[in-house]
Scaffold this motif. Sequence first.
Motif, PDB file in Angstrom:
ATOM      1  N   VAL A  62       0.868  -1.172   0.000  1.00  0.00           N
ATOM      2  CA  VAL A  62       0.000   0.000   0.000  1.00  0.00           C
ATOM      3  C   VAL A  62       0.906   1.222   0.000  1.00  0.00           C
ATOM      4  O   VAL A  62       1.877   1.290   0.758  1.00  0.00           O
ATOM      5  CB  VAL A  62      -0.948   0.007   1.215  1.00  0.00           C
ATOM      6  N   LEU A  63       0.598   2.166  -0.863  1.00  0.00           N
ATOM      7  CA  LEU A  63       1.371   3.397  -0.968  1.00  0.00           C
ATOM      8  C   LEU A  63       0.461   4.566  -0.671  1.00  0.00           C
ATOM      9  O   LEU A  63      -0.751   4.478  -0.876  1.00  0.00           O
ATOM     10  CB  LEU A  63       1.915   3.568  -2.386  1.00  0.00           C
ATOM     11  N   TRP A  64       1.033   5.665  -0.188  1.00  0.00           N
ATOM     12  CA  TRP A  64       0.251   6.882  -0.063  1.00  0.00           C
ATOM     13  C   TRP A  64       1.141   8.105  -0.165  1.00  0.00           C
ATOM     14  O   TRP A  64       2.355   8.023  -0.037  1.00  0.00           O
ATOM     15  CB  TRP A  64      -0.600   6.919   1.198  1.00  0.00           C
ATOM     16  N   ARG A  65       0.475   9.204  -0.461  1.00  0.00           N
ATOM     17  CA  ARG A  65       1.161  10.492  -0.560  1.00  0.00           C
ATOM     18  C   ARG A  65       0.175  11.578  -0.187  1.00  0.00           C
ATOM     19  O   ARG A  65      -1.040  11.409  -0.315  1.00  0.00           O
ATOM     20  CB  ARG A  65       1.706  10.725  -1.964  1.00  0.00           C
ATOM     21  N   GLU A  66       0.704  12.675   0.285  1.00  0.00           N
ATOM     22  CA  GLU A  66      -0.148  13.819   0.564  1.00  0.00           C
ATOM     23  C   GLU A  66      -0.770  14.294  -0.744  1.00  0.00           C
ATOM     24  O   GLU A  66      -0.212  14.097  -1.820  1.00  0.00           O
ATOM     25  CB  GLU A  66       0.661  14.943   1.208  1.00  0.00           C
ATOM     26  N   THR A  67      -1.910  14.943  -0.646  1.00  0.00           N
ATOM     27  CA  THR A  67      -2.615  15.362  -1.857  1.00  0.00           C
ATOM     28  C   THR A  67      -1.838  16.381  -2.677  1.00  0.00           C
ATOM     29  O   THR A  67      -2.095  16.551  -3.865  1.00  0.00           O
ATOM     30  CB  THR A  67      -3.998  15.946  -1.502  1.00  0.00           C
ATOM     31  N   THR A  68      -0.868  17.043  -2.071  1.00  0.00           N
ATOM     32  CA  THR A  68      -0.066  18.035  -2.788  1.00  0.00           C
ATOM     33  C   THR A  68       1.262  17.470  -3.280  1.00  0.00           C
ATOM     34  O   THR A  68       2.008  18.172  -3.956  1.00  0.00           O
ATOM     35  CB  THR A  68       0.204  19.250  -1.881  1.00  0.00           C
ATOM     36  N   ALA A  69       1.575  16.213  -2.937  1.00  0.00           N
ATOM     37  CA  ALA A  69       2.858  15.610  -3.318  1.00  0.00           C
ATOM     38  C   ALA A  69       2.761  14.989  -4.704  1.00  0.00           C
ATOM     39  O   ALA A  69       1.737  14.422  -5.083  1.00  0.00           O
ATOM     40  CB  ALA A  69       3.266  14.554  -2.302  1.00  0.00           C
ATOM     41  N   ALA A  70       3.835  15.087  -5.449  1.00  0.00           N
ATOM     42  CA  ALA A  70       3.868  14.549  -6.806  1.00  0.00           C
ATOM     43  C   ALA A  70       4.277  13.077  -6.843  1.00  0.00           C
ATOM     44  O   ALA A  70       4.017  12.392  -7.821  1.00  0.00           O
ATOM     45  CB  ALA A  70       4.830  15.362  -7.661  1.00  0.00           C
ATOM     46  N   GLU A  71       4.916  12.579  -5.782  1.00  0.00           N
ATOM     47  CA  GLU A  71       5.421  11.208  -5.754  1.00  0.00           C
ATOM     48  C   GLU A  71       4.964  10.504  -4.485  1.00  0.00           C
ATOM     49  O   GLU A  71       4.637  11.150  -3.482  1.00  0.00           O
ATOM     50  CB  GLU A  71       6.946  11.211  -5.831  1.00  0.00           C
ATOM     51  N   TRP A  72       4.972   9.172  -4.522  1.00  0.00           N
ATOM     52  CA  TRP A  72       4.611   8.398  -3.337  1.00  0.00           C
ATOM     53  C   TRP A  72       5.587   8.698  -2.216  1.00  0.00           C
ATOM     54  O   TRP A  72       6.796   8.752  -2.440  1.00  0.00           O
ATOM     55  CB  TRP A  72       4.610   6.903  -3.652  1.00  0.00           C
ATOM     56  N   GLN A  73       5.069   8.874  -1.009  1.00  0.00           N
ATOM     57  CA  GLN A  73       5.902   9.221   0.136  1.00  0.00           C
ATOM     58  C   GLN A  73       6.106   8.056   1.095  1.00  0.00           C
ATOM     59  O   GLN A  73       7.105   8.009   1.794  1.00  0.00           O
ATOM     60  CB  GLN A  73       5.280  10.400   0.883  1.00  0.00           C
ATOM     61  N   ARG A  74       5.153   7.141   1.156  1.00  0.00           N
ATOM     62  CA  ARG A  74       5.240   5.996   2.067  1.00  0.00           C
ATOM     63  C   ARG A  74       4.806   4.733   1.333  1.00  0.00           C
ATOM     64  O   ARG A  74       3.889   4.762   0.518  1.00  0.00           O
ATOM     65  CB  ARG A  74       4.313   6.185   3.271  1.00  0.00           C
ATOM     66  N   VAL A  75       5.449   3.643   1.672  1.00  0.00           N
ATOM     67  CA  VAL A  75       5.104   2.327   1.138  1.00  0.00           C
ATOM     68  C   VAL A  75       5.176   1.342   2.293  1.00  0.00           C
ATOM     69  O   VAL A  75       6.161   1.326   3.037  1.00  0.00           O
ATOM     70  CB  VAL A  75       6.096   1.873   0.038  1.00  0.00           C
ATOM     71  N   ILE A  76       4.134   0.527   2.452  1.00  0.00           N
ATOM     72  CA  ILE A  76       4.191  -0.522   3.467  1.00  0.00           C
ATOM     73  C   ILE A  76       3.794  -1.851   2.822  1.00  0.00           C
ATOM     74  O   ILE A  76       2.805  -1.925   2.096  1.00  0.00           O
ATOM     75  CB  ILE A  76       3.301  -0.226   4.694  1.00  0.00           C
ATOM     76  N   PRO A  77       4.572  -2.903   3.067  1.00  0.00           N
ATOM     77  CA  PRO A  77       4.165  -4.229   2.596  1.00  0.00           C
ATOM     78  C   PRO A  77       3.043  -4.749   3.492  1.00  0.00           C
ATOM     79  O   PRO A  77       3.105  -4.610   4.711  1.00  0.00           O
ATOM     80  CB  PRO A  77       5.439  -5.064   2.739  1.00  0.00           C
ATOM     81  N   VAL A  78       2.004  -5.315   2.883  1.00  0.00           N
ATOM     82  CA  VAL A  78       0.867  -5.810   3.666  1.00  0.00           C
ATOM     83  C   VAL A  78       0.679  -7.310   3.517  1.00  0.00           C
ATOM     84  O   VAL A  78      -0.214  -7.881   4.142  1.00  0.00           O
ATOM     85  CB  VAL A  78      -0.432  -5.055   3.309  1.00  0.00           C
ATOM     86  N   GLY A  79       1.504  -7.970   2.702  1.00  0.00           N
ATOM     87  CA  GLY A  79       1.414  -9.418   2.554  1.00  0.00           C
ATOM     88  C   GLY A  79       0.434  -9.838   1.483  1.00  0.00           C
ATOM     89  O   GLY A  79      -0.098  -9.030   0.726  1.00  0.00           O
ATOM     90  N   ASP A  80       0.165 -11.135   1.459  1.00  0.00           N
ATOM     91  CA  ASP A  80      -0.728 -11.720   0.457  1.00  0.00           C
ATOM     92  C   ASP A  80      -2.155 -11.693   0.992  1.00  0.00           C
ATOM     93  O   ASP A  80      -2.711 -12.713   1.403  1.00  0.00           O
ATOM     94  CB  ASP A  80      -0.286 -13.146   0.130  1.00  0.00           C
ATOM     95  N   VAL A  81      -2.723 -10.506   1.035  1.00  0.00           N
ATOM     96  CA  VAL A  81      -4.072 -10.277   1.552  1.00  0.00           C
ATOM     97  C   VAL A  81      -4.866  -9.486   0.512  1.00  0.00           C
ATOM     98  O   VAL A  81      -4.300  -8.986  -0.453  1.00  0.00           O
ATOM     99  CB  VAL A  81      -4.036  -9.496   2.894  1.00  0.00           C
ATOM    100  N   THR A  82      -6.163  -9.367   0.728  1.00  0.00           N
ATOM    101  CA  THR A  82      -7.000  -8.588  -0.183  1.00  0.00           C
ATOM    102  C   THR A  82      -7.736  -7.470   0.542  1.00  0.00           C
ATOM    103  O   THR A  82      -8.582  -6.811  -0.053  1.00  0.00           O
ATOM    104  CB  THR A  82      -8.024  -9.481  -0.907  1.00  0.00           C
ATOM    105  N   GLU A  83      -7.420  -7.267   1.809  1.00  0.00           N
ATOM    106  CA  GLU A  83      -8.006  -6.163   2.576  1.00  0.00           C
ATOM    107  C   GLU A  83      -7.033  -5.763   3.663  1.00  0.00           C
ATOM    108  O   GLU A  83      -6.376  -6.611   4.271  1.00  0.00           O
ATOM    109  CB  GLU A  83      -9.337  -6.590   3.207  1.00  0.00           C
ATOM    110  N   VAL A  84      -6.954  -4.455   3.888  1.00  0.00           N
ATOM    111  CA  VAL A  84      -6.087  -3.947   4.941  1.00  0.00           C
ATOM    112  C   VAL A  84      -6.688  -2.668   5.497  1.00  0.00           C
ATOM    113  O   VAL A  84      -7.313  -1.903   4.767  1.00  0.00           O
ATOM    114  CB  VAL A  84      -4.647  -3.708   4.416  1.00  0.00           C
ATOM    115  N   SER A  85      -6.524  -2.462   6.808  1.00  0.00           N
ATOM    116  CA  SER A  85      -6.918  -1.205   7.449  1.00  0.00           C
ATOM    117  C   SER A  85      -5.670  -0.490   7.908  1.00  0.00           C
ATOM    118  O   SER A  85      -4.774  -1.102   8.499  1.00  0.00           O
ATOM    119  CB  SER A  85      -7.843  -1.467   8.637  1.00  0.00           C
ATOM    120  N   ILE A  86      -5.626   0.797   7.625  1.00  0.00           N
ATOM    121  CA  ILE A  86      -4.461   1.618   7.949  1.00  0.00           C
ATOM    122  C   ILE A  86      -4.914   2.753   8.849  1.00  0.00           C
ATOM    123  O   ILE A  86      -5.963   3.358   8.617  1.00  0.00           O
ATOM    124  CB  ILE A  86      -3.817   2.159   6.658  1.00  0.00           C
TER     125      ILE A  86
END
Length: 125
Positions: free
Chosen positions: A71-95
């Motif tokens: 799962v990746l995320w970035r602030e709405t004003t950022a042009a590039e991804w700022q964070r990446v976290i591995p979540v494994g072989d799943v199909t749902e995750v809560s952050i």
Amino acid sequence: MQDGQQFGDLPEFCDFGYIARVARVNGAALWSLAQAPGTPKRAIIVTTDLTNNTTLRWQRGDEPDLAGYEVLWRETTAAEWQRVIPVGDVTEVSIDLSKDNVFFGIRAVGRDGLRSPVAFPRPGS
């Protein structure tokens, strides 16, 4: 030629060595994308929960070399991804992060470490 003025690219001004190197880089990028798992499908941000947590869901790919997801995320004003976290072989995750403050993405990761293009989840339930 128009009114004695030459327009357009001419072969004598092309650097064919450079053009060949660019073509090799493009070919390597395409090969890497072709070897990676497919982009996650049916990615959604669950919008029925009115909490500061964000739940993401997607459909699992059927590639035999699929190792899991990130799962990746970035602030709405950022042009590039700022964070990446591995979540494994799943199909749902809560952050523990509000869906209102960032843009999320999900990508598949193969056993060899190659990554798919990012899927942008749409609102859903």
